[in-house]
Design an enzyme around this catalytic site. Structure first.
Site, short mmCIF file in Angstrom:
data_model
loop_
_atom_site.label_atom_id
_atom_site.label_comp_id
_atom_site.label_asym_id
_atom_site.label_seq_id
_atom_site.Cartn_x
_atom_site.Cartn_y
_atom_site.Cartn_z
N CYS A 1 -10.76 15.26 6.65
CA CYS A 1 -11.76 15.67 5.65
C CYS A 1 -12.87 16.56 6.20
O CYS A 1 -12.98 17.72 5.83
CB CYS A 1 -12.36 14.43 5.00
SG CYS A 1 -11.13 13.48 4.11
N1 LIG Z 1 -7.75 10.47 4.57
C1 LIG Z 1 -8.95 10.37 4.03
O1 LIG Z 1 -9.80 9.67 4.55
C2 LIG Z 1 -9.31 11.11 2.76
C3 LIG Z 1 -10.51 10.79 2.12
C4 LIG Z 1 -10.85 11.43 0.94
C5 LIG Z 1 -10.03 12.43 0.44
N2 LIG Z 1 -8.86 12.75 1.09
C6 LIG Z 1 -8.01 13.78 0.48
O2 LIG Z 1 -6.91 13.14 -0.15
C7 LIG Z 1 -5.74 13.96 -0.05
C8 LIG Z 1 -4.63 13.17 0.62
O3 LIG Z 1 -5.04 12.85 1.94
P1 LIG Z 1 -4.35 11.70 2.78
O4 LIG Z 1 -5.23 11.43 3.93
O5 LIG Z 1 -3.93 10.57 1.92
O6 LIG Z 1 -3.03 12.47 3.29
P2 LIG Z 1 -1.75 11.82 3.97
O7 LIG Z 1 -1.12 12.90 4.76
O8 LIG Z 1 -2.10 10.52 4.62
O9 LIG Z 1 -0.82 11.46 2.73
C9 LIG Z 1 -0.25 12.41 1.89
C10 LIG Z 1 1.13 11.90 1.49
O10 LIG Z 1 1.67 12.80 0.54
C11 LIG Z 1 3.06 12.95 0.78
N3 LIG Z 1 3.46 14.18 0.14
C12 LIG Z 1 3.31 15.44 0.56
N4 LIG Z 1 3.78 16.29 -0.38
C13 LIG Z 1 4.24 15.54 -1.39
C14 LIG Z 1 4.85 15.84 -2.63
N5 LIG Z 1 5.04 17.09 -3.05
N6 LIG Z 1 5.22 14.81 -3.40
C15 LIG Z 1 5.00 13.53 -3.02
N7 LIG Z 1 4.44 13.19 -1.85
C16 LIG Z 1 4.06 14.19 -1.06
C17 LIG Z 1 3.17 12.90 2.28
O11 LIG Z 1 4.48 12.52 2.69
C18 LIG Z 1 2.13 11.83 2.64
O12 LIG Z 1 2.69 10.54 2.67
C19 LIG Z 1 -6.17 15.20 0.70
O13 LIG Z 1 -6.54 16.18 -0.21
C20 LIG Z 1 -7.40 14.74 1.46
O14 LIG Z 1 -8.28 15.81 1.74
C21 LIG Z 1 -8.48 12.10 2.23
#
Ligand SMILES: NC(=O)c1ccc[n+]([C@@H]2O[C@H](COP(=O)([O-])OP(=O)(O)OC[C@H]3O[C@@H](n4cnc5c(N)ncnc54)[C@H](O)[C@@H]3O)[C@@H](O)[C@H]2O)c1
Length: 442
Positions: free
Chosen positions: A275
């Site tokens: 992030c």
């Molecule tokens: N990690 C954090 O602390 C956090 C906090 C707030 C916001 N975010 C935001 O949330 C979003 C997700 O982040 P995250 O940390 O969960 O990512 P992550 O990489 O942990 O998880 C994303 C998941 O999506 C899956 N994926 C990718 N493309 C896909 C598709 N087309 N269909 C279905 N699944 C798919 C991946 O296999 C993965 O398991 C991002 O935009 C991030 O900026 C993350």
């Protein structure tokens, strides 16, 4: 219009609405679990078959989500996961939680969102609510997603609803979770806002509704830019205080006694995670599209990204005091995850520190209770973590505390070490005769 709105509101109120969450990572898994826990039939949609299978076996792969909870919800039939996206047709509410990385050029990469949208339109049906949770630039929901859904011939409000709700999960934080972190929600239309707010209100304690999706998108970017900029400020102060031989941490502790107008931020080895290092670029990219330069963001990035170099400088200086060169020295890096008590290596500053020490000829090893292997991109190699033993610590010419995981006995570590560079102020509370001679703090 109102028939589909009223019907969805009723299905939400009596927990009949089916929830589909696309992307079961750090954000999507806790969310789908919370909806399942709230009594909704909830399904995770994943491209990674191993993750879907783990959930269906009742296992969790995210430390903040207990496996026992997943197992219980799967057993009850409230939670499941699939790689079969045709089942999106059966969902009333579809929430997108896919990654939003940066391209090499530091431009936003919304291709994962587009791919999720493609999956949704192949089964989009009347009455569905789609919510985007992935962090992104202002305008993504109404300028990018809405035209894709409109293209199907279905119309906003008359046939479907669309909203944005930023995720604020803080992995590893034992005090705040999906339920007790206030949720911001902004719809493309008033009706979209209302149904999305109603959905979240069933599982989170407080929902704050904004007048538009753009406000909600920008709110998320402000929050993380605020952190990046303030961390940049204290990181710059830390470098200045080093030059002036002033204890940065003592300065911040003193300033934090002011009961108003000051919020403490602390320096560190650099910023990491999915992030803080990335999100501000989503805002500055959008700014550039409008001929505007977001100068605070560039400056914070410049200062924060130089911190690993500053840490390496502290190691070099410490070894020099011991009449040693970095070249050939044994350096033990303690903690490589980007922050305390989690296993997430994304954008971790530890990687730049390890690579740069290796480039200077140091023999670098690392210990992290949560991470067994790291991938060094510059060198395109893997480095295996080692067990923490007295012999390993005693043999190290310098121990660098990069991430202060709480299950380490730092008193013992410092007692055994020859020299310690502490980037997290974790040795502050220790007492001991030669502590000051041995420990260099950021
Ligand atoms: N990690 C954090 O602390 C956090 C906090 C707030 C916001 N975010 C935001 O949330 C979003 C997700 O982040 P995250 O940390 O969960 O990512 P992550 O990489 O942990 O998880 C994303 C998941 O999506 C899956 N994926 C990718 N493309 C896909 C598709 N087309 N269909 C279905 N699944 C798919 C991946 O296999 C993965 O398991 C991002 O935009 C991030 O900026 C993350």
């Amino acid at each position: 219009m109102s028939d589909i709105k009223e019907s969805l509101l009723a299905r939400i109120a009596n927990r009949e609405a089916r929830i589909g969450v696309i992307g079961l990572g750090y954000v999507g898994l806790p969310l789908v679990v919370e909806f399942a826990h709230g009594g909704f039939k909830s399904t995770g949609f994943e491209v990674d078959l191993r993750k879907a299978e783990a959930i269906n076996r009742g296992e969790s792969y995210i430390p903040d989500v207990p496996g026992s909870q997943v197992a219980e919800l799967v057993r009850k039939g409230n939670l499941g996961a699939t790689t079969d996206f045709t089942q999106l047709a059966e969902q009333d509410i579809i929430i997108i939680c896919v990654p939003t990385p940066l391209r090499k050029t530091k431009d936003p990469d919304v291709s994962y969102i587009l791919s999720a949208a493609d999956r949704i339109i192949s089964t989009l049906k009347r009455g569905q609510l789609i919510i985007l949770e992935s962090t992104t630039y202002p305008g993504t929901t109404d300028e990018v997603l809405r035209p894709i859904f409109d293209e199907t011939g279905l119309q906003i409000d008359a046939d479907y609803f669309l909203a944005f709700s930023p995720e604020r999960v803080d992995p590893g934080n034992p005090n705040f979770n999906t339920k007790n972190i206030p949720k911001v929600v902004g719809g493309i239309t008033t009706a979209s806002s209302l149904v999305a707010t109603a959905a979240y209100a069933t599982i989170v304690d407080h929902v704050h509704r904004t007048s538009s999706a753009r406000v909600a998108e920008t709110c998320k970017l402000l929050e993380n830019t605020f952190r990046a900029v303030n961390i940049g400020l204290v990181n710059e102060l830390a470098q200045l205080c080093h030059e002036l031989d002033i204890d940065t941490w003592e300065v911040i502790t003193a300033a934090a006694t002011k009961p108003f107008g000051f919020m403490p931020f602390y320096p560190g080895p650099g910023i990491g995670g999915h992030c803080i290092p990335l999100d501000p670029h989503y805002l500055s990219w959008k700014a550039r599209m409008h001929g505007f330069e977001a100068r605070f963001i560039s400056l914070a990035e410049e200062v924060n990204s130089r911190m690993p170099e500053h840490v390496v400088g502290l190691v070099t200086g410490g070894l020099n005091r011991h009449r040693k060169a970095v070249n050939g020295s044994k350096i033990l890096v303690m903690g490589v995850a980007y922050k305390r008590d989690i296993d997430d290596m994304r954008e971790s500053p530890a990687l730049a520190i390890v690579e740069s020490l290796q480039e200077l000829g140091a023999e670098v090893s690392f210990h992290d209770p949560y991470v067994t292997t790291i991938h060094l991109e510059g060198a395109d190699r893997h480095l295996q973590g080692i067990p923490l033993t007295d012999a390993v610590v005693e043999a190290a010419d310098c121990v660098v505390i990069v991430t202060d995981h709480s299950n380490i006995d730092y008193g013992h570590l410092v007692a055994k070490a020859q020299l310690v560079v502490d980037t997290r102020n974790t040795t502050r509370k220790l007492k001991g005769g030669d502590l000051d001679a041995k420990v260099i703090r950021l």
